[in-house]
Scaffold this motif. Structure first.
Motif, PDB file in Angstrom:
ATOM      1  N   ASN A   1      -2.408 -15.306  50.893  1.00 25.88           N
ATOM      2  CA  ASN A   1      -2.368 -15.542  49.413  1.00 25.88           C
ATOM      3  C   ASN A   1      -3.603 -15.880  48.681  1.00 25.88           C
ATOM      4  O   ASN A   1      -3.249 -16.382  47.560  1.00 25.88           O
TER       5      ASN A   1
ATOM      6  N   TYR B   1       2.431 -18.162  38.579  1.00 30.69           N
ATOM      7  CA  TYR B   1       1.043 -18.388  39.719  1.00 30.69           C
ATOM      8  C   TYR B   1      -0.764 -17.557  39.585  1.00 30.69           C
ATOM      9  O   TYR B   1      -0.601 -17.895  40.956  1.00 30.69           O
TER      10      TYR B   1
ATOM     11  N   SER C   1      -0.356 -14.496  39.893  1.00 31.00           N
ATOM     12  CA  SER C   1      -0.681 -13.533  41.010  1.00 31.00           C
ATOM     13  C   SER C   1       0.501 -12.243  41.040  1.00 31.00           C
ATOM     14  O   SER C   1       1.258 -12.900  41.210  1.00 31.00           O
TER      15      SER C   1
ATOM     16  N   TYR D   1       3.085 -11.178  46.307  1.00 30.96           N
ATOM     17  CA  TYR D   1       2.559 -12.402  47.273  1.00 30.96           C
ATOM     18  C   TYR D   1       3.214 -11.864  48.753  1.00 30.96           C
ATOM     19  O   TYR D   1       4.329 -10.736  48.726  1.00 30.96           O
TER      20      TYR D   1
ATOM     21  N   THR E   1       4.771 -12.549  51.841  1.00 28.81           N
ATOM     22  CA  THR E   1       6.317 -12.985  51.610  1.00 28.81           C
ATOM     23  C   THR E   1       7.151 -12.586  52.082  1.00 28.81           C
ATOM     24  O   THR E   1       7.588 -10.736  51.302  1.00 28.81           O
TER      25      THR E   1
END
Lengths: 240, 242
Positions: free
Chosen positions: A44, B176, B178, B181, B183
């Protein structure tokens, strides 16, 4: 041959198969990611395509497959959408025929945004003290005039940074940055990551992401499509 | 520990309201009153909307589910729907008991985009829960109108879920830097979104109707619940707070 290919691409079965493969790959990824954090810790933090070229195949195969599946899905959406508009667009059923394609356009814009974000952009982090100046690799700069960081309760902090963008002499622009309220200037975003009340140091992140604006466009178009679709009351045309 | 009493009392009153009749209505009204006052209490403590962490979000999901059930009941009579909707509401409320309250709100979340994301998320869980419940009602002997209602509420819920994901992306970008992400949370949310997409396309265009449609539509909901409860517990993820 051409007709068979076209029939294959406009088939709902093809769409459902493509989406099923996408679902499977997301599922695989959800299991692979947490078990391989040592290889994925920076995924990321850099451009996706940059990360992919240096990645371990056993950890990244599903992302390659996902890219392929989403590319095919995007192609399927475009072909099906065009076919649907050609066959079904009529003044009487204008809303019912155009609204699903507006939704699909929103999805396509979002996929396009991801493609841009994965391939272009800038991300840099810097730790600065009050009075410090950062120069970024693209020539832009930021001077920190004041760091506001304090504990508003035992578990809550308040952070804010006042400073100015350094452009050409005489063209500096003031900015205040807070969490979830970044500064924006000339296509560049500056975010606050953290601030220390004791040392008056602040961690800032510079981002350039053309994809973000395309994603926003996708959000707007998708939302419009949903409103139009619901206005057409699709359940009312169903035969019992 | 005050929250445990609030939530247990609320769930008990909701469960007792299944008895129906005048007593059932009294239990339901009392449960709603306590639930709403708990929400108000949390709002006062936080000085903000209680939408930022699990205990509050789950409690709101229970409240939204109950409110949606009452709205549905006013419009039409659906046999046995109260069992499923009250059970779902109790499930959310009792789940909240397992999370400790966090009496502060991060500055990163004090933004309209996060509030919108969280509220749309709560609404979507309630709507999609109603859709799933209608599917189960149809499968267990209801008439075809239930299956059509299932499709309609699942459509509403999916749109709310989509907008929740999109506003969440906007918030995440502003907070943040973005809008995506890599995840397990994002991957599972996307997986659920696409699965609902398959159901809606097959239902609208593919001639999927009747029991197969009701079953496929109802099976979407456990996926959605897993994306909230399973990620962070069964499947590891950094996003465990909300």
């Amino acid at each position: 041959m051409l007709k068979r290919t076209a029939d294959f691409l406009v088939s709902l079965k093809t769409a459902i198969w493509a989406l099923s493969i996408v679902i499977f790959l997301f599922f695989a990824g959800s299991l692979i990611v947490p078990d391989n954090m040592e290889h994925l810790s920076d995924i990321n933090d850099v451009l996706l395509f940059q990360w992919l070229f240096g990645s371990k195949p056993s950890v990244s195969w599903w992302i390659y497959a996902l890219l392929a599946a989403l590319t095919f899905t995007a192609l399927n959406i475009m072909v099906c959408g065009a076919d649907s508009l050609i066959k079904k667009l009529s003044p009487r059923r204008f809303l019912q025929s155009i609204s699903p394609q507006v939704i699909h356009l929103g999805v396509l814009l979002f996929l396009f945004a991801h493609l841009l974000t994965a391939s272009t952009g800038l991300r840099e982090e810097v730790l600065l003290k009050e009075g410090g100046t950062a120069r970024f690799s693209n020539g832009s700069g930021f001077h920190v005039e004041k760091v506001m960081a304090e504990y508003t309760s035992p578990t809550e902090t308040f952070w804010a940074v006042r400073g100015r963008w350094l452009n050409a002499p005489g063209k500096e622009e003031p900015a205040v940055i807070m969490p979830a309220k970044p500064a924006f200037h000339n296509g560049l975003w500056l975010f606050i990551k953290s601030a220390d009340p004791d040392t008056r140091k602040v961690s800032l992140m510079l981002r350039e992401d053309i994809g973000a604006l395309w994603a926003l466009a996708g959000v707007a178009v998708f939302t419009l499509g949903c409103v139009l679709f619901l206005s057409g009351r699709p359940w009312k045309t169903e035969k019992p | 520990m005050y929250y445990i009493y609030y939530l247990l009392f609320t769930a008990t009153l909701y469960a007792l309201s299944v008895t129906g009749g005048r007593a059932g209505r009294l239990f339901l009204s009392a449960g709603l009153l306590i639930h709403v006052s708990f929400t108000a209490h949390r709002t006062i403590i936080l000085g903000d909307m209680p939408v930022t962490e699990r205990l509050d979000v789950l409690s709101l999901m229970g409240l939204a589910t109950m409110a949606l059930y009452l709205l549905t009941k006013r419009k039409r009579s659906i046999k046995n729907i109260e069992y499923y909707m009250i059970a779902l509401s109790c499930f959310f409320v009792l789940s909240a008991v397992f999370y400790s309250p966090i009496d502060s709100v991060s500055q990163f979340m004090r933004t309209p985009w996060f509030y919108l994301h969280s509220l749309l998320n709560v609404l979507s869980y309630a709507m999609l829960g109603l859709g799933a419940a209608l599917g189960v009602v149809f499968i267990t002997g209801g008439d075809e109108a239930m299956e059509r209602l299932q499709y309609r509420h699942t459509l509403y819920g999916w749109i709310a879920f989509s907008l929740s994901l999109l506003t969440g992306s906007i918030w995440f970008f502003l907070a943040y830097g973005s809008y995506w992400y890599w995840t397990s949370k994002e991957l599972w949310a996307s997986l659920t979104w696409f699965y609902y997409g398959i159901y809606l396309h097959a239902r609208l265009l593919g001639g999927l109707k009747g029991r197969p449609a009701a079953l496929i539509g109802a099976l979407c909901y456990p996926l959605l619940l897993f994306s909230y409860f399973g990620i962070g517990t069964v499947i590891k993820s950094p996003w465990t707070q909300f």
